[in-house]
Write a protein that holds these residues in place. Structure first.
Motif, PDB file in Angstrom:
ATOM      1  N   LEU A  34       8.493   5.418   2.876  1.00 37.77           N
ATOM      2  CA  LEU A  34       7.702   4.326   3.462  1.00 37.77           C
ATOM      3  C   LEU A  34       7.779   4.343   4.990  1.00 37.77           C
ATOM      4  O   LEU A  34       6.770   4.117   5.668  1.00 37.77           O
ATOM      5  N   ALA A  35       8.956   4.586   5.534  1.00 40.61           N
ATOM      6  CA  ALA A  35       9.101   4.620   7.000  1.00 40.61           C
ATOM      7  C   ALA A  35       8.285   5.758   7.596  1.00 40.61           C
ATOM      8  O   ALA A  35       7.570   5.570   8.587  1.00 40.61           O
ATOM      9  N   LEU A  36       8.352   6.933   6.986  1.00 43.63           N
ATOM     10  CA  LEU A  36       7.604   8.076   7.491  1.00 43.63           C
ATOM     11  C   LEU A  36       6.096   7.837   7.374  1.00 43.63           C
ATOM     12  O   LEU A  36       5.340   8.069   8.319  1.00 43.63           O
ATOM     13  N   GLY A  37       5.655   7.335   6.224  1.00 44.93           N
ATOM     14  CA  GLY A  37       4.238   7.074   6.025  1.00 44.93           C
ATOM     15  C   GLY A  37       3.704   6.020   6.979  1.00 44.93           C
ATOM     16  O   GLY A  37       2.620   6.177   7.568  1.00 44.93           O
ATOM     17  N   ALA A  38       4.439   4.922   7.147  1.00 45.54           N
ATOM     18  CA  ALA A  38       3.998   3.864   8.057  1.00 45.54           C
ATOM     19  C   ALA A  38       3.969   4.362   9.501  1.00 45.54           C
ATOM     20  O   ALA A  38       3.066   4.006  10.266  1.00 45.54           O
ATOM     21  N   ALA A  39       4.927   5.196   9.877  1.00 43.90           N
ATOM     22  CA  ALA A  39       4.932   5.737  11.247  1.00 43.90           C
ATOM     23  C   ALA A  39       3.729   6.644  11.474  1.00 43.90           C
ATOM     24  O   ALA A  39       3.090   6.585  12.531  1.00 43.90           O
ATOM     25  N   ALA A  61      -3.426  -2.983  14.315  1.00 40.62           N
ATOM     26  CA  ALA A  61      -3.023  -2.302  13.080  1.00 40.62           C
ATOM     27  C   ALA A  61      -1.899  -1.299  13.362  1.00 40.62           C
ATOM     28  O   ALA A  61      -0.940  -1.185  12.575  1.00 40.62           O
ATOM     29  N   ALA A  62      -1.985  -0.587  14.481  1.00 39.67           N
ATOM     30  CA  ALA A  62      -0.927   0.367  14.838  1.00 39.67           C
ATOM     31  C   ALA A  62       0.395  -0.346  15.049  1.00 39.67           C
ATOM     32  O   ALA A  62       1.450   0.129  14.602  1.00 39.67           O
ATOM     33  N   VAL A  67       5.842  -1.770  13.083  1.00 37.41           N
ATOM     34  CA  VAL A  67       6.860  -2.748  12.668  1.00 37.41           C
ATOM     35  C   VAL A  67       7.315  -2.450  11.248  1.00 37.41           C
ATOM     36  O   VAL A  67       8.513  -2.489  10.936  1.00 37.41           O
ATOM     37  N   LEU A  68       6.368  -2.141  10.353  1.00 40.48           N
ATOM     38  CA  LEU A  68       6.725  -1.782   8.976  1.00 40.48           C
ATOM     39  C   LEU A  68       7.615  -0.543   8.954  1.00 40.48           C
ATOM     40  O   LEU A  68       8.595  -0.485   8.201  1.00 40.48           O
TER      41      LEU A  68
END
Length: 188
Positions: A34-39, A61-62, A67-68
């Motif tokens: 999730l961290a990699l995808g959100a980044a 949105a960025a 933040v996510l």
């Protein structure tokens, strides 16, 4: 001399059958993905942003995806969320550890997962929660109040997709550790 008598004594007899501690840890694979995808999504939105009205929405949105990504990356640093051993149970509420002995617990209820996207829950019901909950900082107390409203117990930990138990048989593992000092029940 028989084959059994030729083995070392420790192989023939289990002299100290101590129960194995039970833990719930955050899932490193899920939070890392999730961290990699959100980044990556945050970088994509930031790269396509401009100063036009729709470009400003892309900056927003960025920022939201960044933040996510940070929240998920912080979850990677969290270790155990619950540790149960032969002494008692310790739960992490926010950054605080709350521990209690088996003798001070009225009961432990376990809500099992019903399907892969559902979360299970372990709720610890104390005989006298006042002293333990009163000694907590106000930030942790907000979380325990929300737990009480949602689950009926101030001390509850979810497990499922983002948090993995060390043993799939949660009720049996906790029952073995409690050793008749408090009931461990499955909530239907």
């Amino acid at each position: 001399m028989t084959a059994a008598s030729a083995q070392p004594r420790t192989d023939r007899f289990d002299t100290d059958p101590r129960p194995v501690p039970f833990t719930i840890r955050s899932s490193q694979k899920v939070h890392g993905g999730l961290a990699l995808g959100a980044a990556l999504v945050a970088v994509g939105f930031a790269a396509s942003a401009s100063t036009s009205p729709t470009g400003v929405l892309r900056w927003i949105a960025a920022a939201a995806f960044a933040v996510l990504a940070l929240i998920c990356a912080r979850a990677l640093t969290v270790g155990d969320m619950l540790v149960a051993d032969d002494v008692g149970i310790r739960l992490r509420i926010g950054n605080e550890w709350i521990g209690t002995r088996w003798e001070d617990i009225d009961q432990v209820t376990v809500l099992k997962r019903r399907h892969p996207l559902d979360d299970g829950r372990i709720a610890v019901h104390l005989q006298d929660p006042g002293p333990i909950l009163g000694a907590m900082p106000s930030s942790s107390r907000k979380t325990t109040d929300a737990n009480r409203r949602l689950t009926g117990s101030s001390l509850a930990i979810p497990f499922g997709l983002t948090a993995r138990p060390s043993n799939g048989e949660v009720v049996q593992a906790l029952h073995m550790l409690a050793d008749a000092r408090c009931p461990v029940r499955e909530q239907l």
